[in-house]
Scaffold this active site. Structure first.
Site, PDB file in Angstrom:
ATOM      1  N   SER A  64       0.846  -1.189   0.000  1.00  0.00           N
ATOM      2  CA  SER A  64       0.000   0.000   0.000  1.00  0.00           C
ATOM      3  C   SER A  64       0.882   1.239   0.000  1.00  0.00           C
ATOM      4  CB  SER A  64      -0.904  -0.006   1.241  1.00  0.00           C
ATOM      5  OG  SER A  64      -1.750   1.116   1.260  1.00  0.00           O
ATOM      6  N   LYS A  67      -1.139  -0.793  -4.379  1.00  0.00           N
ATOM      7  CA  LYS A  67      -2.363  -0.084  -3.999  1.00  0.00           C
ATOM      8  C   LYS A  67      -2.029   1.372  -3.725  1.00  0.00           C
ATOM      9  CE  LYS A  67      -4.592  -0.476   0.092  1.00  0.00           C
ATOM     10  NZ  LYS A  67      -5.482  -1.076   1.129  1.00  0.00           N
ATOM     11  N   LYS A 125      -3.298   4.967  -2.245  1.00  0.00           N
ATOM     12  CA  LYS A 125      -4.274   5.694  -1.448  1.00  0.00           C
ATOM     13  C   LYS A 125      -4.703   6.936  -2.227  1.00  0.00           C
ATOM     14  CE  LYS A 125      -4.218   3.205   2.386  1.00  0.00           C
ATOM     15  NZ  LYS A 125      -5.421   2.569   2.995  1.00  0.00           N
ATOM     16  N   ASP A 167      -7.482   2.924  -3.035  1.00  0.00           N
ATOM     17  CA  ASP A 167      -8.216   2.846  -1.774  1.00  0.00           C
ATOM     18  C   ASP A 167      -8.538   4.254  -1.294  1.00  0.00           C
ATOM     19  OD1 ASP A 167      -9.286   2.235   0.691  1.00  0.00           O
ATOM     20  OD2 ASP A 167      -7.399   1.579   1.586  1.00  0.00           O
ATOM     21  N   GLU A 220     -11.430   0.572  -3.805  1.00  0.00           N
ATOM     22  CA  GLU A 220     -11.747   0.151  -2.443  1.00  0.00           C
ATOM     23  C   GLU A 220     -12.409   1.265  -1.629  1.00  0.00           C
ATOM     24  OE1 GLU A 220      -9.348  -1.644   1.452  1.00  0.00           O
ATOM     25  OE2 GLU A 220      -8.328  -1.373  -0.470  1.00  0.00           O
ATOM     26  N   ASP A 227     -14.232  -2.530   2.522  1.00  0.00           N
ATOM     27  CA  ASP A 227     -13.337  -2.735   3.657  1.00  0.00           C
ATOM     28  C   ASP A 227     -14.082  -2.350   4.928  1.00  0.00           C
ATOM     29  OD1 ASP A 227     -11.457  -2.422   5.702  1.00  0.00           O
ATOM     30  OD2 ASP A 227     -10.045  -1.270   4.530  1.00  0.00           O
ATOM     31  N   LYS A 253     -10.117  -7.893   7.179  1.00  0.00           N
ATOM     32  CA  LYS A 253      -9.174  -7.551   8.242  1.00  0.00           C
ATOM     33  C   LYS A 253      -9.681  -8.198   9.529  1.00  0.00           C
ATOM     34  CE  LYS A 253      -7.686  -3.140   6.257  1.00  0.00           C
ATOM     35  NZ  LYS A 253      -7.781  -1.656   6.369  1.00  0.00           N
ATOM     36  N   GLY A 286      -4.262  -4.782   5.640  1.00  0.00           N
ATOM     37  CA  GLY A 286      -3.255  -4.547   6.670  1.00  0.00           C
ATOM     38  C   GLY A 286      -3.601  -3.370   7.552  1.00  0.00           C
TER      39      GLY A 286
END
Length: 368
Positions: free
Chosen positions: A135, A161, A163, A189, A214, A239, A263, A291
């Site tokens: 990430s 990934k 952000k 995400d 996400e 998520d 998660k 994570g």
């Protein structure tokens, strides 16, 4: 198994680089480490709650307080404690899934160590190593972002990934895709940073061939996620919205997602995480392991979970060096884009005493 005592430790691990998302920037990972003393030996765990109630309503000091004041007294009273019995014993306490997950993880560790069983085998894992992604947080410039992505691809990570947040989405994603090409598995995400009115804007992400988008909207807003899913070619992944197997069923039935990030801390533990996995498999939906900047304790347990058959996408587990110069356990390293699943009994790893002492900021022992 009878519980006789516990130790709560706060540890502080400086991050190698600041980690910025739409929720804020972290430079240090403070974590709660739990050690349970039982009639069959000790068990270790960590609580993945953040310092502040941003990602979820839970926060670290609150998790320690509820474990200390409510959970441990209830568990001390259980004569024959086993992993499945943790949820039963704590059923009368509403919420606090991350605190419950930590207690369950420690009981699992102690119980499985006593029988010589590794967590992966107990959960139903089918792999000895799992593919991993990384990430990448929000950066000050696109050039800085491209440098980080290049570093992680060179290190062998199999999925990137990014952000994103309003004002940092289309152009950074475009730059990464154009620089590294269409073959790089790429996801984004949002950590709930958008609103339904942003649907048209988010649809622009379709042009970049992403594996998934996400959690763009608020956790409770399944309706907007379903509408976006119907409007986009890119799969929507949830998520924060998924806090139980029941949530997973509801989201899938409403068409709010076609991928789920699991998660364990968010859903209340590894046994509920396995149930979410089973729900997704029954619906033909892939899952992957998210994570929470875990220490090596949580990283080991997450690898065991990610060995289950429904985990079809590389998770955000990553090598220790991605986050920490020193961890409380032996480090995990990436080889050919994979991490080995621990095979020793329990969660498969224990803290290094010297590192644990160095990184501990406070400790408290509780007896029955």
């Amino acid at each position: 198994m009878k519980l006789s005592g516990a130790e709560l430790r706060f540890v502080s691990l400086p991050l190698v680089t600041p980690f910025r998302t739409s929720l804020g920037t972290q430079t240090v990972r403070n974590a709660l480490v739990l050690r349970l003393e039982t009639s069959q030996g000790e068990g270790w765990a960590e609580c993945v709650a953040d310092d502040e109630p941003g990602y979820s309503p839970e926060y670290l000091m609150g998790a320690a307080d509820v474990i200390r004041r409510f959970f441990l007294p209830r568990l001390f009273a259980v004569e024959e404690l086993d992993p499945a019995g943790v949820a039963v014993a704590l059923d009368g306490f509403r919420g606090h899934p991350m605190a419950k997950a930590a207690v369950e993880m420690a009981v699992l560790d102690a119980s499985l160590r006593a029988t010589g069983t590794c967590l992966s085998a107990y959960l139903g894992g089918v792999r000895h190593r799992v593919p991993v992604g990384v990430s990448v947080g929000i950066t000050d410039t696109i050039d800085e972002l491209l440098g980080l992505v290049d570093k992680y691809l060179t290190a062998g990570y199999l999925r990137i990934k990014l952000k994103i947040q309003p004002g940092w989405d289309i152009e950074p994603v475009r730059a990464v895709r154009e620089t590294f090409g269409p073959s790089v598995p790429l996801t984004v995400d949002a950590n709930t940073a958008y609103r339904q009115s942003d649907t048209r804007h988010l649809r622009r992400l379709d042009e970049f061939g992403l594996l998934l988008v996400e959690q763009p909207f608020a956790p409770e807003d399944l309706y907007s996620h379903a509408r976006l899913a119907a409007a986009m070619d890119t799969p929507i992944c949830l998520d924060e919205s998924i806090t139980s197997a029941r949530d997973a069923v509801s989201a899938l039935r409403q068409g709010a997602c076609s991928v789920i990030n699991i998660k364990p801390g968010r859903v209340g533990g590894y046994l509920e995480a396995r149930r979410v996995h089973d729900v997704a498999q029954a619906h033909g939906v892939p899952v992957w392991c998210g994570g929470m900047l875990e220490t090596g304790l949580g990283r080991a347990a997450n690898l065991a979970l990610a060995a289950l058959p429904g985990f079809q996408l590389p998770g955000d587990i990553s090598a220790t060096a991605r986050y920490y110069t020193e961890d409380i356990t032996a480090p995990f390293s990436v080889t050919d884009g994979h991490l080995d699943v621990p095979s020793d009994p329990g969660i498969g790893i224990v803290p290094n005493p010297a590192s644990l002492d160095r990184l501990t900021t406070s400790a408290e022992r509780i007896v029955r």
